[in-house]
Design an enzyme around this catalytic site. Structure first.
Site, PDB file in Angstrom:
ATOM      1  N   HIS A  44     -14.056  -0.812  45.527  1.00  0.00           N
ATOM      2  CA  HIS A  44     -13.076   0.055  46.305  1.00  0.00           C
ATOM      3  C   HIS A  44     -11.891  -0.721  46.613  1.00  0.00           C
ATOM      4  CE1 HIS A  44     -16.616   2.872  48.096  1.00  0.00           C
ATOM      5  NE2 HIS A  44     -16.370   2.753  46.838  1.00  0.00           N
ATOM      6  N   GLU A  46     -10.242  -1.969  49.112  1.00  0.00           N
ATOM      7  CA  GLU A  46     -10.196  -3.065  50.067  1.00  0.00           C
ATOM      8  C   GLU A  46     -10.798  -4.346  49.410  1.00  0.00           C
ATOM      9  OE1 GLU A  46     -11.153   0.538  52.511  1.00  0.00           O
ATOM     10  OE2 GLU A  46     -11.522  -0.032  50.376  1.00  0.00           O
ATOM     11  N   SER A 165       2.191  34.942  23.703  1.00  0.00           N
ATOM     12  CA  SER A 165       2.789  34.102  24.723  1.00  0.00           C
ATOM     13  C   SER A 165       2.999  32.716  24.557  1.00  0.00           C
ATOM     14  CB  SER A 165       1.825  34.457  25.883  1.00  0.00           C
ATOM     15  OG  SER A 165       0.770  33.766  25.833  1.00  0.00           O
ATOM     16  N   THR A 193     -10.062  35.361  28.706  1.00  0.00           N
ATOM     17  CA  THR A 193      -9.115  34.478  28.294  1.00  0.00           C
ATOM     18  C   THR A 193      -9.491  33.367  26.964  1.00  0.00           C
ATOM     19  OG1 THR A 193      -7.966  34.158  30.408  1.00  0.00           O
ATOM     20  CG2 THR A 193      -7.599  32.461  28.674  1.00  0.00           C
ATOM     21  N   LEU A 201      -8.520  23.442  26.548  1.00  0.00           N
ATOM     22  CA  LEU A 201      -8.596  22.859  28.049  1.00  0.00           C
ATOM     23  C   LEU A 201      -8.846  21.345  28.066  1.00  0.00           C
ATOM     24  CD1 LEU A 201     -10.028  25.992  29.975  1.00  0.00           C
ATOM     25  CD2 LEU A 201      -7.651  25.549  29.211  1.00  0.00           C
ATOM     26  N   ARG A 204      -4.448  16.334  26.713  1.00  0.00           N
ATOM     27  CA  ARG A 204      -3.746  15.886  25.408  1.00  0.00           C
ATOM     28  C   ARG A 204      -2.558  15.304  25.386  1.00  0.00           C
ATOM     29  NH1 ARG A 204      -5.566  20.997  24.402  1.00  0.00           N
ATOM     30  NH2 ARG A 204      -3.341  21.810  24.506  1.00  0.00           N
ATOM     31  N   THR A 257      -6.402  38.106  35.266  1.00  0.00           N
ATOM     32  CA  THR A 257      -7.333  38.752  36.191  1.00  0.00           C
ATOM     33  C   THR A 257      -7.895  37.680  37.219  1.00  0.00           C
ATOM     34  OG1 THR A 257      -7.778  40.354  34.534  1.00  0.00           O
ATOM     35  CG2 THR A 257      -9.666  40.151  36.167  1.00  0.00           C
TER      36      THR A 257
END
Length: 324
Positions: A44, A46, A165, A193, A201, A204, A257
């Protein structure tokens, strides 16, 4: 503390499900040593700062430790940071915010004070709370912070009537969206989709790890999104399940949607819109949201702009729901 916040930002995409924390150790002689939380199971913030001092041959006894989040007091994959701070004989600890995790929740601060260490809490608290908002939400509600990413023309269209698109936004905006993916533990997309666009997804255009890919519904065999998690049911139940899996931030990427469903359900914590200087010029282009909208002006969703930034030719606008 400002420097500790900067250090935490650097590791934003690598520490989850642990919080991204920064720390600065200032010795009585004025020397400073820095730390940021490492990957899960490692040190961590600290401990990194304390180890940096010792590696330089400096005794941390009597020093002041600035940390964005309360030092942990429980033993998980690493020993408690509070124990290490006490053992190092640090004289003062300055904390941004208390840790909302039920296993800590002020106990680390109590432990430090019981050992005779001066503890100040709340320095730059607003900035730290904003930086750790996804972590705070996950630890207090069990659900991930939901970020909805949208890209549209200035007249609010995401695609032409024929569905074309690709690359509506420019390279700088796309790279920034990939950075958001790298900061997210999961990315959510609808099965429609996946069938229409076959997205991968992955991260990259930015450094970092690929998020868990979540499909609402069933992804076709052979789709580039595999391997993925396929979930069904109501969206609140989906978020509960992701929270149980340790997902601290989930990024919703579409399509229209799914975006509309998350929006109407009030499940979005932050909206990120990439607006490109283009006009479709009609009402037949595909909109950002699909489904019923506000019936009257009184029902229109109103938020507050958190950030506006130019990315190449595009404009990035970040929104959150207005208080109350």
């Amino acid at each position: 503390m400002s420097r500790a916040i900067e250090l935490a930002a650097v590791v934003r995409g690598t520490t989850s499900p642990n919080p991204w924390v920064g720390a600065v150790l200032v010795t009585s002689g004025g020397a400073t040593f820095e730390g940021a939380t490492e990957r899960p199971g490692q040190r961590h913030a600290e401990i990194v700062a304390l180890d940096a001092a010792r590696a330089a041959g400096v005794d941390p006894a009597g020093a002041t430790l600035y940390t964005t989040l309360e030092p942990c007091s429980h033993h998980a994959r690493t020993p408690p940071c509070a124990d290490a701070v006490i053992a190092a004989a640090v004289a003062r600890v300055v904390v941004g915010i208390e840790d909302p995790d039920a296993r800590v929740a002020g106990r680390g601060i109590e432990q430090l004070r019981a050992a005779g260490i001066t503890v100040d809490v709340g320095v730059c608290a607003a900035e730290v709370r904003a930086q750790l908002a996804p972590y705070v939400k996950h630890r207090t509600t069990g659900r991930p912070w939901v970020l909805l990413k949208l890209a549209a023309s200035l007249d609010g269209r995401t695609a032409a009537p024929d569905g074309t698109s690709k690359w509506i936004s420019g390279p700088a905006a796309r790279a920034d969206a990939h950075r958001l993916r790298a900061e997210s533990d999961a990315v959510i997309v609808g099965a429609g989709t996946v069938r229409a666009d076959d997205p991968s997804l992955t991260v990259r255009d930015a450094g970092g790890d690929d998020p868990l890919r979540v499909v609402l519904g069933q992804a076709p065999e052979g789709a580039r999104i595999h391997p993925c998690v396929e979930l069904g049911g109501e969206l609140p139940d989906v978020l509960d399940e992701l929270g149980r899996r340790g997902i601290v931030q989930a990024m919703v990427e579409g399509g229209a949607t799914v975006a509309g469903e998350f929006h109407r359900a009030g499940l979005v914590d932050r909206y990120v819109l990439y607006l490109t200087p283009a006009l479709f010029g009609g009402d037949d282009g595909r909109p950002v949201f699909r489904g019923p909208g506000a019936a009257t002006i009184d029902d229109v969703w109103r938020g507050r702009v958190m950030n506006v930034e130019q990315l190449g030719d595009d404009l990035k606008v970040e929104l959150e729901c207005s208080p109350g």
